[in-house]
Design a protein around this motif. Structure first.
Motif, short mmCIF file in Angstrom:
data_model
loop_
_atom_site.label_atom_id
_atom_site.label_comp_id
_atom_site.label_asym_id
_atom_site.label_seq_id
_atom_site.Cartn_x
_atom_site.Cartn_y
_atom_site.Cartn_z
N LYS A 44 28.94 -46.12 -11.92
CA LYS A 44 27.80 -45.32 -12.40
C LYS A 44 26.57 -46.20 -12.55
CE LYS A 44 26.38 -42.24 -16.12
NZ LYS A 44 26.73 -41.63 -17.40
N GLN A 45 26.76 -47.41 -13.08
CA GLN A 45 25.64 -48.34 -13.23
C GLN A 45 25.08 -48.74 -11.86
OE1 GLN A 45 26.64 -51.92 -15.29
NE2 GLN A 45 24.53 -52.63 -15.43
N GLN A 46 25.97 -49.01 -10.90
CA GLN A 46 25.52 -49.36 -9.56
C GLN A 46 24.75 -48.21 -8.90
OE1 GLN A 46 29.18 -50.45 -7.66
NE2 GLN A 46 29.08 -52.59 -8.33
N LEU A 47 25.26 -46.99 -9.06
CA LEU A 47 24.57 -45.83 -8.51
C LEU A 47 23.20 -45.64 -9.17
CD1 LEU A 47 27.46 -43.23 -8.14
CD2 LEU A 47 26.20 -44.36 -6.33
N GLN A 48 23.14 -45.85 -10.49
CA GLN A 48 21.86 -45.73 -11.19
C GLN A 48 20.87 -46.78 -10.71
OE1 GLN A 48 21.17 -43.21 -13.31
NE2 GLN A 48 19.06 -43.95 -13.34
N GLU A 49 21.36 -48.01 -10.48
CA GLU A 49 20.48 -49.06 -9.97
C GLU A 49 19.97 -48.70 -8.57
OE1 GLU A 49 22.81 -52.62 -10.12
OE2 GLU A 49 22.63 -52.82 -12.31
N ARG A 50 20.86 -48.20 -7.71
CA ARG A 50 20.43 -47.79 -6.37
C ARG A 50 19.43 -46.64 -6.45
NH1 ARG A 50 25.71 -46.82 -3.13
NH2 ARG A 50 26.93 -48.33 -4.28
N LEU A 51 19.67 -45.72 -7.36
CA LEU A 51 18.75 -44.60 -7.54
C LEU A 51 17.38 -45.10 -7.99
CD1 LEU A 51 18.29 -41.49 -7.66
CD2 LEU A 51 19.02 -41.63 -10.05
N ASP A 52 17.38 -46.01 -8.96
CA ASP A 52 16.11 -46.57 -9.44
C ASP A 52 15.38 -47.32 -8.33
OD1 ASP A 52 16.67 -45.50 -11.92
OD2 ASP A 52 17.40 -47.39 -12.77
#
Length: 115
Positions: A44-52
């Protein structure tokens, strides 16, 4: 040892074995669940970073494109003004040439042999 004592001992042993197996199973299950939750949190953190990062990249490209559009519109406006100026100069030169021709025709007609 009587039969009743043997049965009680056997049931007690089975109960203790069942409790230890249940404890082992719940411990394994909770550990597996904890590992799963940790891996999900990392993903989830990795996906959030990619989204950001994606949002920041889109914002950067949007800003860049808006600057390019403003520049292109300014260039088009300058070209339009330049072309309008050239058209006005052409019209003026054309009208002057046309007036010169008409003046020559008038001069020819007024000074000709038909007096």
């Amino acid at each position: 040892m009587t039969l009743t004592n043997k049965i009680i001992l056997l049931v007690s042993f089975m109960f203790l074995i069942s409790l230890s197996v249940f404890y082992w199973f719940t411990n394994f299950l909770f550990q597996h669940t904890s590992t799963f939750k940790q891996s999900m949190a990392i993903e989830k953190q990795q996906l959030q970073e990619r989204l950001d990062e994606g949002i920041a990249e889109i914002h950067h490209k949007g800003t860049q494109l808006s600057q390019e559009i403003v520049g292109d519109l300014k260039k088009m406006e300058d070209d339009l003004v330049n072309n309008q100026r050239k058209a006005e100069e052409f019209d003026k030169a054309f009208l002057e040439g046309q007036n010169g021709v008409f003046d020559a025709i008038d001069a020819f007609g007024s000074g000709g042999p038909a007096k």
